[in-house]
Design a protein around this motif. Structure first.
Motif, mmCIF file in Angstrom:
data_model
loop_
_atom_site.group_PDB
_atom_site.id
_atom_site.type_symbol
_atom_site.label_atom_id
_atom_site.label_comp_id
_atom_site.label_asym_id
_atom_site.label_seq_id
_atom_site.Cartn_x
_atom_site.Cartn_y
_atom_site.Cartn_z
ATOM 1 N N GLN A 124 0.725 -1.112 -0.119
ATOM 2 C CA GLN A 124 -0.169 0.011 0.051
ATOM 3 C C GLN A 124 0.851 1.297 -0.210
ATOM 4 O OE1 GLN A 124 -3.649 0.345 -0.273
ATOM 5 N NE2 GLN A 124 -2.584 1.997 -0.694
ATOM 6 N N PHE A 125 2.200 0.942 0.438
ATOM 7 C CA PHE A 125 2.822 2.375 0.702
ATOM 8 C C PHE A 125 3.904 2.567 -0.684
ATOM 9 C CE2 PHE A 125 4.794 -1.297 2.652
ATOM 10 C CZ PHE A 125 5.993 -1.573 2.097
ATOM 11 N N HIS A 126 4.580 3.672 -0.733
ATOM 12 C CA HIS A 126 5.407 3.806 -2.062
ATOM 13 C C HIS A 126 6.709 3.507 -1.626
ATOM 14 C CE1 HIS A 126 2.477 6.651 -3.985
ATOM 15 N NE2 HIS A 126 1.844 6.111 -2.988
ATOM 16 N N PRO A 127 7.400 2.498 -2.219
ATOM 17 C CA PRO A 127 8.692 1.912 -2.051
ATOM 18 C C PRO A 127 9.618 2.651 -2.961
ATOM 19 C CG PRO A 127 7.564 0.200 -3.165
ATOM 20 C CD PRO A 127 6.662 1.322 -2.898
ATOM 21 N N GLU A 128 9.184 3.453 -4.043
ATOM 22 C CA GLU A 128 9.911 4.184 -4.734
ATOM 23 C C GLU A 128 10.175 5.628 -4.351
ATOM 24 O OE1 GLU A 128 6.174 6.077 -5.227
ATOM 25 O OE2 GLU A 128 6.736 4.331 -4.977
ATOM 26 N N ALA A 129 9.685 5.910 -3.031
ATOM 27 C CA ALA A 129 9.462 7.448 -2.704
ATOM 28 C C ALA A 129 10.647 8.242 -2.647
ATOM 29 C CB ALA A 129 9.092 7.361 -1.177
ATOM 30 N N ALA A 130 10.565 9.437 -3.257
ATOM 31 C CA ALA A 130 11.448 10.588 -3.297
ATOM 32 C C ALA A 130 10.638 11.771 -2.557
ATOM 33 C CB ALA A 130 11.550 10.966 -4.807
ATOM 34 N N ALA A 131 11.344 12.529 -1.783
ATOM 35 C CA ALA A 131 12.578 12.445 -1.435
ATOM 36 C C ALA A 131 12.836 11.340 -0.340
ATOM 37 C CB ALA A 131 12.687 13.641 -0.499
ATOM 38 N N GLY A 132 12.114 10.239 -0.074
ATOM 39 C CA GLY A 132 12.463 9.222 0.885
ATOM 40 C C GLY A 132 11.192 9.266 1.705
ATOM 41 N N PRO A 133 11.402 8.158 2.598
ATOM 42 C CA PRO A 133 12.554 7.297 2.952
ATOM 43 C C PRO A 133 12.496 6.069 1.785
ATOM 44 C CG PRO A 133 10.557 6.489 4.349
ATOM 45 C CD PRO A 133 10.118 7.866 3.341
ATOM 46 N N HIS A 134 13.718 5.480 2.141
ATOM 47 C CA HIS A 134 14.021 4.417 1.167
ATOM 48 C C HIS A 134 13.983 3.196 1.716
ATOM 49 C CE1 HIS A 134 15.149 7.719 -1.461
ATOM 50 N NE2 HIS A 134 15.919 8.011 -0.365
ATOM 51 N N ASP A 135 13.357 2.956 2.531
ATOM 52 C CA ASP A 135 13.563 1.397 3.529
ATOM 53 C C ASP A 135 12.693 0.262 2.645
ATOM 54 O OD1 ASP A 135 14.126 2.748 5.431
ATOM 55 O OD2 ASP A 135 13.005 2.197 6.908
ATOM 56 N N GLY A 136 11.706 0.589 1.710
ATOM 57 C CA GLY A 136 10.889 -0.209 0.805
ATOM 58 C C GLY A 136 11.615 -0.350 -0.549
ATOM 59 N N GLU A 137 12.641 -0.006 -0.884
ATOM 60 C CA GLU A 137 13.185 -0.185 -2.280
ATOM 61 C C GLU A 137 13.597 -1.823 -2.490
ATOM 62 O OE1 GLU A 137 16.339 2.711 -2.941
ATOM 63 O OE2 GLU A 137 15.213 4.234 -3.196
ATOM 64 N N HIS A 138 13.594 -2.414 -1.553
ATOM 65 C CA HIS A 138 13.998 -3.880 -1.976
ATOM 66 C C HIS A 138 12.844 -4.543 -2.492
ATOM 67 C CE1 HIS A 138 11.579 -5.337 1.356
ATOM 68 N NE2 HIS A 138 11.860 -4.057 1.988
ATOM 69 N N LEU A 139 11.856 -4.150 -2.460
ATOM 70 C CA LEU A 139 10.576 -4.765 -3.202
ATOM 71 C C LEU A 139 10.648 -4.803 -4.577
ATOM 72 C CD1 LEU A 139 7.953 -3.017 -0.804
ATOM 73 C CD2 LEU A 139 8.499 -5.420 -1.016
ATOM 74 N N PHE A 140 11.488 -3.796 -5.319
ATOM 75 C CA PHE A 140 11.425 -3.894 -6.929
ATOM 76 C C PHE A 140 12.529 -5.060 -6.807
ATOM 77 C CE2 PHE A 140 10.775 0.405 -5.898
ATOM 78 C CZ PHE A 140 9.661 0.810 -6.801
ATOM 79 N N ASP A 141 13.643 -5.223 -6.173
ATOM 80 C CA ASP A 141 14.515 -6.684 -6.433
ATOM 81 C C ASP A 141 13.556 -7.808 -6.098
ATOM 82 O OD1 ASP A 141 16.775 -5.265 -6.441
ATOM 83 O OD2 ASP A 141 16.425 -4.520 -4.575
#
Length: 388
Positions: free
Chosen positions: A361-378
């Motif tokens: 439900q949240f935004h893992p791509e978020a800018a300006a952050g946070p970046h905690d969820g970016e691993h979901l793209f992997d």
């Protein structure tokens, strides 16, 4: 000297301030964002289409605006409410002033109001429609408190469209497909995906491209035949505005993707649509989650991630144990809640146990952050490789 302005809420509450941004009038659903930075990204996020955004951080505009931080090619917010606008930008990255930027994009705003009081009011009464009216756009007598004039303003607010039942993806989607190629060291794509633009932000295809994924971004009106003709390794549904209960065409498309066994990943609006496609309901939150500081529990790892949110609807899914997806007599198998909000227990992620599909439900791509969820793209890349 700024001219006076009024913020008029649907329930009759009025806040008096000063005009900021373009002078005039605007209406929309009033919501609040708890982000302390990233206001340019917020205002250019298509998910804020038809919404008046109250910034709870007291000082807004101090870093100005620049050509790199916009999440789309325009400002989507219907209006902006701030307490203390910066008198001038102070950042080495600034290319202009925020207020000039809002004027350029025809966004009406109000300043010198108690944004914390407005936020508390929304938390107690729920999200509602509202209007911002500069003095030059007010009917005669409104500034002096004439009840007849105030009734006119309330009528304008109450005549504006509600968010419940609104189908807005077509308003914000791309008009034609385009391709974002892998960046950096990749000579060949590690995967090719179709990203359905329901209000996609610039940083989303960038996140995939940084990992070697070729992204074909397609309009919200795309058909299953169009998608299959591109022979993607996976399908992605983006964030976006509106009520998921009104997105019937996208639900039909998503069920076709799931039936075909194509790996699926969705964020925000895409998460709500996966919930609906599986046969679960959605509902409107009292005041939503918006901001860059929302704690979410990943139930599989036990990790708490600080995440960015912008949603007013949520999926109605049993949290405690995996459950059979209701649609089609259980044709999509078992479903588990992968993430939950630590503020209020709202479902923040879905993981299908028997088909290759998940969403958050949240935004893992978020800018300006946070970046905690970016691993979901992997995680999505791994899922595509496992299926492919």
């Amino acid at each position: 000297m700024r001219e006076p302005a009024l913020l008029v809420l649907e329930d009759g509450t009025i806040f008096r301030g000063r005009a900021w941004g373009r002078r005039g009038r605007t209406t929309g659903e009033i919501v609040f964002s708890t982000a302390m930075t990233g206001y340019q990204e917020t205002f250019t996020d298509p998910s804020y289409h038809r919404q008046i955004v109250v910034m709870t951080a007291p000082h807004i505009g101090n870093t100005g605006v620049n050509s790199d931080d916009s999440e789309s090619d325009r400002v989507w917010t219907a209006g902006v409410v701030v307490r203390d606008p910066a008198r001038r930008a102070s950042s080495w990255r600034a290319e202009g002033e925020l207020e000039d930027y809002l004027v350029e994009h025809d966004v009406v705003g109000i300043c010198d109001v108690d944004t914390r009081a407005i936020t508390r009011h929304i938390r107690e009464r729920g999200a509602m429609r509202a209007g911002i009216f500069s003095a030059s756009a007010l009917p005669v007598g409104a500034e002096t408190g004439s009840q007849q004039a105030i009734d006119i303003l309330l009528g304008l607010v109450n005549d504006s469209p509600a968010m419940t039942g609104a189908d807005l993806a077509s308003d914000v989607s791309t008009a034609s497909p385009y391709v974002v190629t892998p960046r950096g060291e990749f000579s060949e794509p590690v995967a090719r995906i179709v990203a359905v633009d329901l209000g996609i932000k610039n940083r989303t295809p960038w996140q995939f491209a940084e990992r070697g994924v070729e992204v074909t971004v397609v309009p919200a009106s795309v058909t299953l035949a169009d998608v299959r003709a591109l022979t993607p390794d996976g399908v992605f549904f983006s964030n976006g505005p509106g009520d998921p209960a009104a997105a019937d065409a996208q639900i039909d498309l998503l069920r076709g993707v799931l039936d075909a066994g194509i790996p699926f990943f969705g964020i925000c609006f895409g998460n709500q649509l996966l919930g609906r496609a599986l046969g679960f309901g959605t509902y409107k939150l009292d005041y939503g989650h918006r901001g860059a500081n929302q704690p979410v529990l990943d139930r599989e790892t036990g990790r708490v991630e600080i995440t960015a949110h912008n949603h007013g609807f949520a999926v109605d899914l049993p949290v405690d144990e995996p459950t059979q997806a209701p649609y089609g007599g259980g044709r999509y198998g078992r479903v588990a809640v992968s993430h939950v909000s630590l503020n209020d227990g709202v479902v923040e992620g879905i993981r299908c146990l028997d088909i290759p599909a998940f969403s958050v439900q949240f935004h893992p791509e978020a800018a300006a952050g946070p970046h905690d969820g970016e691993h979901l793209f992997d995680r999505f890349i791994t899922l595509m490789k496992e299926v492919g």
